[in-house]
Design a protein around this motif. Structure first.
Motif, PDB file in Angstrom:
ATOM      1  N   ASP A   1      -5.062   3.998  -1.733  1.00 20.87           N
ATOM      2  CA  ASP A   1      -5.951   4.368  -0.628  1.00 20.87           C
ATOM      3  C   ASP A   1      -6.114   5.886  -0.533  1.00 20.87           C
ATOM      4  O   ASP A   1      -6.015   6.463   0.543  1.00 20.87           O
ATOM      5  N   ASP A   2      -6.350   6.523  -1.691  1.00 21.71           N
ATOM      6  CA  ASP A   2      -6.562   7.960  -1.730  1.00 21.71           C
ATOM      7  C   ASP A   2      -8.059   8.246  -1.873  1.00 21.71           C
ATOM      8  O   ASP A   2      -8.885   7.333  -1.804  1.00 21.71           O
ATOM      9  N   LYS A   3      -8.416   9.508  -2.094  1.00 20.00           N
ATOM     10  CA  LYS A   3      -9.832   9.860  -2.167  1.00 20.00           C
ATOM     11  C   LYS A   3     -10.530   9.207  -3.353  1.00 20.00           C
ATOM     12  O   LYS A   3     -11.754   9.050  -3.353  1.00 20.00           O
ATOM     13  N   ASN A   4      -9.751   8.814  -4.374  1.00 22.70           N
ATOM     14  CA  ASN A   4     -10.324   8.137  -5.539  1.00 22.70           C
ATOM     15  C   ASN A   4     -10.283   6.621  -5.430  1.00 22.70           C
ATOM     16  O   ASN A   4     -10.656   5.919  -6.376  1.00 22.70           O
ATOM     17  N   ALA A   5      -9.813   6.116  -4.292  1.00 20.56           N
ATOM     18  CA  ALA A   5      -9.724   4.660  -4.069  1.00 20.56           C
ATOM     19  C   ALA A   5      -8.935   3.969  -5.167  1.00 20.56           C
ATOM     20  O   ALA A   5      -9.304   2.886  -5.634  1.00 20.56           O
ATOM     21  N   ASN A   6      -7.825   4.577  -5.589  1.00 21.19           N
ATOM     22  CA  ASN A   6      -7.011   3.973  -6.641  1.00 21.19           C
ATOM     23  C   ASN A   6      -6.265   2.746  -6.132  1.00 21.19           C
ATOM     24  O   ASN A   6      -5.734   2.739  -5.010  1.00 21.19           O
TER      25      ASN A   6
ATOM     26  N   ASP B   1       3.309   6.293  -4.011  1.00 24.64           N
ATOM     27  CA  ASP B   1       3.199   7.303  -2.967  1.00 24.64           C
ATOM     28  C   ASP B   1       1.968   8.143  -3.267  1.00 24.64           C
ATOM     29  O   ASP B   1       1.111   7.758  -4.064  1.00 24.64           O
ATOM     30  N   GLN B   2       1.851   9.299  -2.650  1.00 26.82           N
ATOM     31  CA  GLN B   2       0.619  10.074  -2.775  1.00 26.82           C
ATOM     32  C   GLN B   2       0.372  10.579  -4.192  1.00 26.82           C
ATOM     33  O   GLN B   2      -0.771  10.715  -4.615  1.00 26.82           O
ATOM     34  N   GLN B   3       1.444  10.844  -4.940  1.00 32.23           N
ATOM     35  CA  GLN B   3       1.283  11.464  -6.247  1.00 32.23           C
ATOM     36  C   GLN B   3       1.866  10.671  -7.411  1.00 32.23           C
ATOM     37  O   GLN B   3       1.490  10.904  -8.559  1.00 32.23           O
ATOM     38  N   ARG B   4       2.779   9.776  -7.161  1.00 33.14           N
ATOM     39  CA  ARG B   4       3.469   9.081  -8.234  1.00 33.14           C
ATOM     40  C   ARG B   4       3.600   7.586  -7.913  1.00 33.14           C
ATOM     41  O   ARG B   4       3.464   7.158  -6.766  1.00 33.14           O
ATOM     42  N   ALA B   5       3.906   6.821  -8.939  1.00 31.98           N
ATOM     43  CA  ALA B   5       4.273   5.419  -8.787  1.00 31.98           C
ATOM     44  C   ALA B   5       5.662   5.230  -9.373  1.00 31.98           C
ATOM     45  O   ALA B   5       6.065   5.953 -10.295  1.00 31.98           O
ATOM     46  N   TYR B   6       6.406   4.256  -8.851  1.00 30.04           N
ATOM     47  CA  TYR B   6       7.762   3.970  -9.315  1.00 30.04           C
ATOM     48  C   TYR B   6       7.892   2.482  -9.601  1.00 30.04           C
ATOM     49  O   TYR B   6       7.305   1.639  -8.911  1.00 30.04           O
ATOM     50  N   LEU B   7       8.677   2.174 -10.628  1.00 32.18           N
ATOM     51  CA  LEU B   7       8.799   0.801 -11.118  1.00 32.18           C
ATOM     52  C   LEU B   7      10.232   0.586 -11.577  1.00 32.18           C
ATOM     53  O   LEU B   7      10.833   1.477 -12.195  1.00 32.18           O
TER      54      LEU B   7
ATOM     55  N   ASN C   1       0.842  -1.193   0.000  1.00 27.89           N
ATOM     56  CA  ASN C   1       0.000   0.000   0.000  1.00 27.89           C
ATOM     57  C   ASN C   1       0.881   1.249   0.000  1.00 27.89           C
ATOM     58  O   ASN C   1       2.112   1.158   0.051  1.00 27.89           O
ATOM     59  N   ARG C   2       0.231   2.384  -0.097  1.00 26.60           N
ATOM     60  CA  ARG C   2       0.928   3.642   0.151  1.00 26.60           C
ATOM     61  C   ARG C   2       1.221   3.691   1.639  1.00 26.60           C
ATOM     62  O   ARG C   2       0.320   3.502   2.460  1.00 26.60           O
ATOM     63  N   GLU C   3       2.443   3.960   1.994  1.00 28.16           N
ATOM     64  CA  GLU C   3       2.916   3.746   3.360  1.00 28.16           C
ATOM     65  C   GLU C   3       1.986   4.343   4.407  1.00 28.16           C
ATOM     66  O   GLU C   3       1.600   5.501   4.344  1.00 28.16           O
ATOM     67  N   GLY C   4       1.621   3.480   5.378  1.00 27.37           N
ATOM     68  CA  GLY C   4       0.861   3.925   6.528  1.00 27.37           C
ATOM     69  C   GLY C   4      -0.636   3.915   6.350  1.00 27.37           C
ATOM     70  O   GLY C   4      -1.379   3.948   7.328  1.00 27.37           O
ATOM     71  N   ARG C   5      -1.135   3.883   5.130  1.00 23.36           N
ATOM     72  CA  ARG C   5      -2.569   3.958   4.908  1.00 23.36           C
ATOM     73  C   ARG C   5      -3.278   2.719   5.468  1.00 23.36           C
ATOM     74  O   ARG C   5      -2.700   1.644   5.539  1.00 23.36           O
ATOM     75  N   PRO C   6      -4.567   2.840   5.862  1.00 18.83           N
ATOM     76  CA  PRO C   6      -5.239   1.715   6.519  1.00 18.83           C
ATOM     77  C   PRO C   6      -5.624   0.566   5.603  1.00 18.83           C
ATOM     78  O   PRO C   6      -5.762  -0.570   6.060  1.00 18.83           O
ATOM     79  N   SER C   7      -5.818   0.826   4.303  1.00 16.87           N
ATOM     80  CA  SER C   7      -6.191  -0.248   3.384  1.00 16.87           C
ATOM     81  C   SER C   7      -4.969  -0.771   2.644  1.00 16.87           C
ATOM     82  O   SER C   7      -4.105   0.003   2.235  1.00 16.87           O
TER      83      SER C   7
ATOM     84  N   LEU D   1      -7.800  -5.378   2.025  1.00 17.66           N
ATOM     85  CA  LEU D   1      -8.040  -5.504   3.463  1.00 17.66           C
ATOM     86  C   LEU D   1      -8.105  -4.106   4.065  1.00 17.66           C
ATOM     87  O   LEU D   1      -7.130  -3.355   4.007  1.00 17.66           O
ATOM     88  N   ASP D   2      -9.258  -3.754   4.606  1.00 18.21           N
ATOM     89  CA  ASP D   2      -9.441  -2.485   5.313  1.00 18.21           C
ATOM     90  C   ASP D   2      -9.199  -2.752   6.793  1.00 18.21           C
ATOM     91  O   ASP D   2     -10.026  -3.393   7.459  1.00 18.21           O
ATOM     92  N   THR D   3      -8.055  -2.298   7.294  1.00 18.06           N
ATOM     93  CA  THR D   3      -7.709  -2.622   8.682  1.00 18.06           C
ATOM     94  C   THR D   3      -8.527  -1.823   9.682  1.00 18.06           C
ATOM     95  O   THR D   3      -8.639  -2.230  10.837  1.00 18.06           O
ATOM     96  N   ARG D   4      -9.103  -0.692   9.255  1.00 18.88           N
ATOM     97  CA  ARG D   4      -9.990   0.038  10.165  1.00 18.88           C
ATOM     98  C   ARG D   4     -11.296  -0.733  10.370  1.00 18.88           C
ATOM     99  O   ARG D   4     -11.802  -0.852  11.488  1.00 18.88           O
ATOM    100  N   GLU D   5     -11.848  -1.237   9.259  1.00 23.00           N
ATOM    101  CA  GLU D   5     -13.125  -1.949   9.325  1.00 23.00           C
ATOM    102  C   GLU D   5     -12.967  -3.435   9.624  1.00 23.00           C
ATOM    103  O   GLU D   5     -13.963  -4.130   9.839  1.00 23.00           O
ATOM    104  N   ARG D   6     -11.709  -3.904   9.629  1.00 20.96           N
ATOM    105  CA  ARG D   6     -11.446  -5.345   9.820  1.00 20.96           C
ATOM    106  C   ARG D   6     -12.250  -6.151   8.812  1.00 20.96           C
ATOM    107  O   ARG D   6     -12.981  -7.086   9.155  1.00 20.96           O
TER     108      ARG D   6
END
Length: 404
Positions: free
Chosen positions: A313-318, A361-367, A271-277, A290-295
């Protein structure tokens, strides 16, 4: 020297990435922790920055470590470690695992998450040292690079080691404990000032000195772990164990798969580091969220064969996915529908069985593409556009985004 073969993002767009204006870290004089460590991630000898000093730290097949600064595209040689069979990272340290132990690299850049705001730091980079053991270790990290612990499990001996992460931030390798368990698959997962050991069919909770505390929780065939804002996830055959700290005590909860599911289990979480999903492959059947907040688990369909997924796990659920053909897909995390797709980028690496990693991360992906000898930065919000393509002098067999 690193030679960018394509740069489609203008300077203004790069500044929007919030990359720090600094050169890649140079070689060492060991920083020491201060009284501020628990509150802000501050280390004596480190500079606090206005923005994160993001970089790509890579290790080639011979163990040579390079750091690419993502703002000025300069590179630095950070030294040599054992030739890696696997590499793990927490966004600051890289743990290069081989059959006889683990080498630890400090990239010298990190972010301290204060939930409602962040602190950004840069210190001298260095190869810190070694942890001896038998078998290619699995490493589990927390979201803090200056406090708590880092878990290392050696499968051939069954030794479970908890490293002192504050000592790592000072340039020292110190073991909080080394406990012998049953050889085979296993994990040592930090949780606050505690740790969970997954081995021999169960998860046991331990104090920082290795003393077992509380009751055990069943966990057959442990594989895969990640730490979110909620707690530490441990993958098990029948679901996941979520380890968190309630007050001053660790708690282990079982999050079973939905009743009646026949999809393969999750064995690797991203995931994006630290996010709950978090996201994981469900074999060829789809994608587990896996949504760790909702279990709670959700199974999404896979649009085509995939080799890796990660939850933004951003506002667009990407959700980002790497296909077996080497393309990066941007998926709707609620439905699994494809929102965008890149051209094939790493088909040669995947065909050759080389390790390829997709990081968000929040704005980019790396490969990375070891066979292609390339690393890419993608703008997943702009139709998976390749923003930059890098051609490093050393093959990026393994890499991590650091400074985040």
């Amino acid at each position: 020297m690193l030679h960018p073969t394509r740069s489609l993002a203008p300077l203004g767009a790069l500044l929007l990435l919030a990359l720090a204006g600094c050169a890649a870290p140079s070689a060492p004089s060991a920083p020491t922790a201060t009284a501020e460590s628990d509150a802000h991630g501050q280390i004596d000898g480190a500079a606090e920055l206005a923005e994160p000093a993001l970089g790509l730290t890579s290790i080639d097949a011979d163990g040579r470590v390079s750091h690419l600064d993502l703002l000025d595209e300069s590179t630095a040689d950070l030294g040599t470690v054992r030739a890696p069979a696997a590499v793990h990272s927490d966004g600051r340290y890289l743990f290069s695992a081989a059959a006889d132990g683990v080498s630890i690299v400090d990239s010298g850049v990190w972010t301290w998450d204060h939930v409602d705001h962040f602190h950004y730091y840069r210190a001298p980079a260095r190869v810190i040292g070694e942890v001896a053991g038998e078998g290619v270790a699995t490493v589990a990290t927390s979201n803090s690079s200056t406090t708590g612990g880092t878990g290392v499990f050696f499968p051939d001996s069954g030794e479970a080691v908890l490293l002192d992460t504050e000592a790592l931030s000072k340039g020292e390798v110190a073991e909080k404990f080394r406990v012998t368990t049953e050889p085979g698959a296993g994990l040592v997962v930090p949780a606050g000032s505690f740790a969970a050991i997954a081995s021999a069919g169960e998860v046991s909770l331990h104090a920082a000195d290795g003393t077992a505390i509380g009751v055990t929780t069943p966990c057959v065939e442990p594989a895969g772990t990640i730490t979110t804002r909620v707690g530490a996830v441990i993958g098990c055959r029948d679901g996941a164990v979520l380890v968190s700290v309630d007050g001053e005590q660790p708690v282990a909860e079982v999050v079973p798969y939905p009743p009646g599911t026949t999809a393969p289990r999750a064995t690797g979480f991203h995931n994006r580091e630290g996010r709950p999903s978090v996201a994981a492959l469900a074999g060829d059947a789809g994608i587990w969220i896996l949504d760790t907040r909702e279990r709670a688990w959700t199974l999404l369909p896979a649009p085509e064969p995939l080799v890796q997924v990660t939850a933004v796990d951003d506002k667009n659920a990407n959700v980002l996915a790497l296909t077996a053909g080497g393309r990066v897909l941007v998926l709707d995390g609620d439905t699994g529908a494809v929102r965008a797709a890149s051209a094939p980028l790493v088909s040669e690496s995947l065909a050759a069985g080389l390790p390829v990693t997709l990081i968000a991360d929040q704005q980019r992906a790396y490969l990375n593409g070891p066979a292609e000898n390339r690393m890419w930065e993608l703008d997943f919000a702009d139709d998976a556009r390749v923003a930059r393509e890098f051609a490093p002098e050393r093959t990026p067999l393994f890499f991590a985004e650091t400074g985040r």
